[in-house]
Design a protein around this motif. Structure first.
Motif, PDB file in Angstrom:
ATOM      1  N   GLY A  43       0.613  -1.492   0.086  1.00  0.00           N
ATOM      2  CA  GLY A  43       0.177   0.399   0.134  1.00  0.00           C
ATOM      3  C   GLY A  43       0.845   1.540  -0.576  1.00  0.00           C
ATOM      4  O   GLY A  43       1.893   0.980  -0.213  1.00  0.00           O
ATOM      5  N   LEU A  44       0.338   2.421   0.440  1.00  0.00           N
ATOM      6  CA  LEU A  44       0.793   3.464   0.516  1.00  0.00           C
ATOM      7  C   LEU A  44       0.836   4.487   1.615  1.00  0.00           C
ATOM      8  O   LEU A  44       0.231   4.312   2.328  1.00  0.00           O
ATOM      9  CB  LEU A  44      -0.253   5.027  -0.945  1.00  0.00           C
ATOM     10  N   GLN A  99     -11.253  14.895  -3.598  1.00  0.00           N
ATOM     11  CA  GLN A  99     -10.659  13.806  -4.501  1.00  0.00           C
ATOM     12  C   GLN A  99      -8.989  14.194  -4.784  1.00  0.00           C
ATOM     13  O   GLN A  99      -8.845  15.553  -4.697  1.00  0.00           O
ATOM     14  CB  GLN A  99     -11.508  13.784  -6.018  1.00  0.00           C
ATOM     15  N   PHE A 102      -3.511  12.061  -8.329  1.00  0.00           N
ATOM     16  CA  PHE A 102      -2.216  11.533  -8.126  1.00  0.00           C
ATOM     17  C   PHE A 102      -1.822  11.548  -9.516  1.00  0.00           C
ATOM     18  O   PHE A 102      -2.342  11.582 -10.367  1.00  0.00           O
ATOM     19  CB  PHE A 102      -2.157  10.344  -8.048  1.00  0.00           C
ATOM     20  N   LYS A 104       1.675   9.490 -11.161  1.00  0.00           N
ATOM     21  CA  LYS A 104       1.776   7.805 -12.199  1.00  0.00           C
ATOM     22  C   LYS A 104       3.217   7.911 -11.383  1.00  0.00           C
ATOM     23  O   LYS A 104       3.436   6.359 -11.284  1.00  0.00           O
ATOM     24  CB  LYS A 104       1.788   8.226 -13.825  1.00  0.00           C
TER      25      LYS A 104
ATOM     26  N   TYR B  35     -10.181   3.415  -4.018  1.00  0.00           N
ATOM     27  CA  TYR B  35      -9.255   4.250  -4.877  1.00  0.00           C
ATOM     28  C   TYR B  35      -9.166   2.746  -6.130  1.00  0.00           C
ATOM     29  O   TYR B  35      -9.005   1.487  -5.139  1.00  0.00           O
ATOM     30  CB  TYR B  35      -7.985   4.664  -5.017  1.00  0.00           C
ATOM     31  N   GLN B  37      -5.888   0.883  -9.025  1.00  0.00           N
ATOM     32  CA  GLN B  37      -4.773   1.922  -9.137  1.00  0.00           C
ATOM     33  C   GLN B  37      -4.207   0.754 -10.268  1.00  0.00           C
ATOM     34  O   GLN B  37      -4.683  -0.525 -10.236  1.00  0.00           O
ATOM     35  CB  GLN B  37      -3.235   1.423  -7.992  1.00  0.00           C
ATOM     36  N   GLY B  40      -0.555   2.895 -15.851  1.00  0.00           N
ATOM     37  CA  GLY B  40      -0.547   3.961 -16.757  1.00  0.00           C
ATOM     38  C   GLY B  40      -1.383   4.599 -16.639  1.00  0.00           C
ATOM     39  O   GLY B  40      -2.062   6.159 -17.207  1.00  0.00           O
ATOM     40  N   HIS B  41      -2.539   4.887 -15.399  1.00  0.00           N
ATOM     41  CA  HIS B  41      -3.676   5.466 -15.172  1.00  0.00           C
ATOM     42  C   HIS B  41      -2.742   6.244 -13.975  1.00  0.00           C
ATOM     43  O   HIS B  41      -4.071   7.246 -13.342  1.00  0.00           O
ATOM     44  CB  HIS B  41      -4.827   4.640 -14.574  1.00  0.00           C
ATOM     45  N   GLY B  42      -2.192   5.019 -12.785  1.00  0.00           N
ATOM     46  CA  GLY B  42      -2.499   5.880 -11.110  1.00  0.00           C
ATOM     47  C   GLY B  42      -3.869   5.748 -10.445  1.00  0.00           C
ATOM     48  O   GLY B  42      -4.575   4.527 -10.737  1.00  0.00           O
ATOM     49  N   LEU B  43      -3.587   6.392  -9.377  1.00  0.00           N
ATOM     50  CA  LEU B  43      -4.641   5.766  -8.930  1.00  0.00           C
ATOM     51  C   LEU B  43      -5.672   6.949  -8.753  1.00  0.00           C
ATOM     52  O   LEU B  43      -5.605   7.916  -8.696  1.00  0.00           O
ATOM     53  CB  LEU B  43      -3.782   5.834  -7.149  1.00  0.00           C
ATOM     54  N   LEU B  45      -9.863   7.913  -8.122  1.00  0.00           N
ATOM     55  CA  LEU B  45     -11.171   7.890  -6.701  1.00  0.00           C
ATOM     56  C   LEU B  45     -12.010   6.971  -7.285  1.00  0.00           C
ATOM     57  O   LEU B  45     -12.888   7.262  -8.388  1.00  0.00           O
ATOM     58  CB  LEU B  45     -11.663   9.025  -6.178  1.00  0.00           C
ATOM     59  N   GLU B  59     -14.035   9.647  -9.636  1.00  0.00           N
ATOM     60  CA  GLU B  59     -13.596  10.108 -11.060  1.00  0.00           C
ATOM     61  C   GLU B  59     -14.328   8.882 -11.771  1.00  0.00           C
ATOM     62  O   GLU B  59     -14.431   9.343 -12.474  1.00  0.00           O
ATOM     63  CB  GLU B  59     -12.098  10.118 -11.311  1.00  0.00           C
ATOM     64  N   PHE B  90      -8.105  -0.209  -3.238  1.00  0.00           N
ATOM     65  CA  PHE B  90      -7.605   0.871  -2.347  1.00  0.00           C
ATOM     66  C   PHE B  90      -8.323   1.643  -1.116  1.00  0.00           C
ATOM     67  O   PHE B  90      -8.865   1.990  -2.183  1.00  0.00           O
ATOM     68  CB  PHE B  90      -5.523   1.944  -2.187  1.00  0.00           C
ATOM     69  N   PHE B 103      -3.618   4.740   3.852  1.00  0.00           N
ATOM     70  CA  PHE B 103      -4.096   4.009   3.019  1.00  0.00           C
ATOM     71  C   PHE B 103      -3.997   2.296   3.570  1.00  0.00           C
ATOM     72  O   PHE B 103      -2.837   1.912   4.050  1.00  0.00           O
ATOM     73  CB  PHE B 103      -2.869   4.181   1.528  1.00  0.00           C
ATOM     74  N   GLY B 104      -5.208   1.220   3.283  1.00  0.00           N
ATOM     75  CA  GLY B 104      -4.725   0.413   3.643  1.00  0.00           C
ATOM     76  C   GLY B 104      -3.932  -0.775   1.892  1.00  0.00           C
ATOM     77  O   GLY B 104      -3.286   0.432   1.545  1.00  0.00           O
ATOM     78  N   PRO B 105      -3.747  -1.739   2.719  1.00  0.00           N
ATOM     79  CA  PRO B 105      -2.969  -2.500   1.273  1.00  0.00           C
ATOM     80  C   PRO B 105      -3.302  -3.322   0.789  1.00  0.00           C
ATOM     81  O   PRO B 105      -2.380  -3.459  -0.226  1.00  0.00           O
ATOM     82  CB  PRO B 105      -2.701  -3.459   3.167  1.00  0.00           C
ATOM     83  N   ARG B 108      -6.424  -6.748  -4.235  1.00  0.00           N
ATOM     84  CA  ARG B 108      -5.893  -7.786  -5.884  1.00  0.00           C
ATOM     85  C   ARG B 108      -7.208  -8.378  -6.002  1.00  0.00           C
ATOM     86  O   ARG B 108      -6.974  -9.473  -5.644  1.00  0.00           O
ATOM     87  CB  ARG B 108      -4.230  -8.173  -6.179  1.00  0.00           C
TER      88      ARG B 108
END
Lengths: 112, 112
Positions: A43-44, A99, A102, A104, B35, B37, B40-43, B45, B59, B90, B103-105, B108
């Motif tokens: 995670g972050l 919101q 982020f 990348k 969120y 992740q 190519g897009h990142g995180l 919401l 988003e 996440f 953030f949580g862990p 997947r």
């Protein structure tokens, strides 16, 4: 629409070097900017939060600066260590928004 | 570290099946976020909550619903999973909309 850009996408440095990671954003109307670290498959982890009224924040070897008017932030890492290897993410919270937007990320590798 | 857990941590499911992901916090924070992740897009919401039974879209909310019946739990539901929803999800929390997010862990999710 807010856009966040982080350059470079990847960076490799020798251990002990001081380095700077860059973050830019298109809309200067922000509440705050947050820097995160993400290890592979994890995670972050929040590193630093800078409010829009602040110019910089420091935590240990990390220093983050914010120039809201120019839409830029930098994360300075002093005396880099192999344990600093990770992806670093920048995120901004727009004024009047819930919101986080982020970038990348910059993937940092610190070579022993 | 903030007390945030996500369950399950890994899930493989088939297209068209319903899926629910759970986020649990022990910090009594008012705000909770989901969120996704993707490379190519990142995180980005998906949905957020600003209190019990109070939620709103982010988003990329299409195909997702959320519920929050207790302060500590925020559920994300994919009513009919699609392959485009394969991602890492996440959860995040904050005490105030303008405060630091933790953030949580991550979970997947693979949709076959």
């Amino acid at each position: 629409k807010q856009e966040v850009t982080q350059i470079p996408a990847a960076l490799s440095v020798p251990e002990g070097e001081n380095l700077v990671l860059n973050c830019s954003f298109t809309d200067s109307a922000i509440y705050n900017l947050q820097w995160f670290r993400q290890d592979p498959g994890k995670g972050l982890t929040s590193l630093l939060l800078i409010q829009s009224s602040q110019r910089e924040q420091t935590s240990g070897r990390l220093n983050a600066s914010l120039d809201k008017s120019s839409g830029r932030s930098t994360l300075y890492i002093a005396a880099s260590q192999p344990g600093d290897s990770a992806t670093y993410l920048c995120a901004v919270l727009g004024a009047g928004s819930y919101q986080l937007t982020f970038g990348k990320g910059t993937k940092l590798s610190v070579i022993p | 570290d903030a007390g945030i857990t996500q369950s399950p941590r890994h899930k493989v499911t088939e297209t068209g099946t319903p899926v629910t992901l759970r986020c649990h916090q022990t910090e009594n924070h008012r705000y909770m976020y989901w969120y996704r992740q993707d490379p190519g897009h990142g995180l980005r919401l998906i949905h957020y909550s600003y209190g019990v039974k109070d939620t709103d879209k982010g988003e990329v909310s299409d195909g997702y619903s959320v519920s929050r019946s207790k302060t500590e739990d925020f559920l994300l539901t994919l009513e009919s999973a699609t392959s485009s929803q394969t991602s890492v999800y996440f959860c995040a929390i904050s005490g105030d909309a303008r405060n630091e997010q933790f953030f949580g862990p991550g979970t997947r999710l693979t949709v076959l």
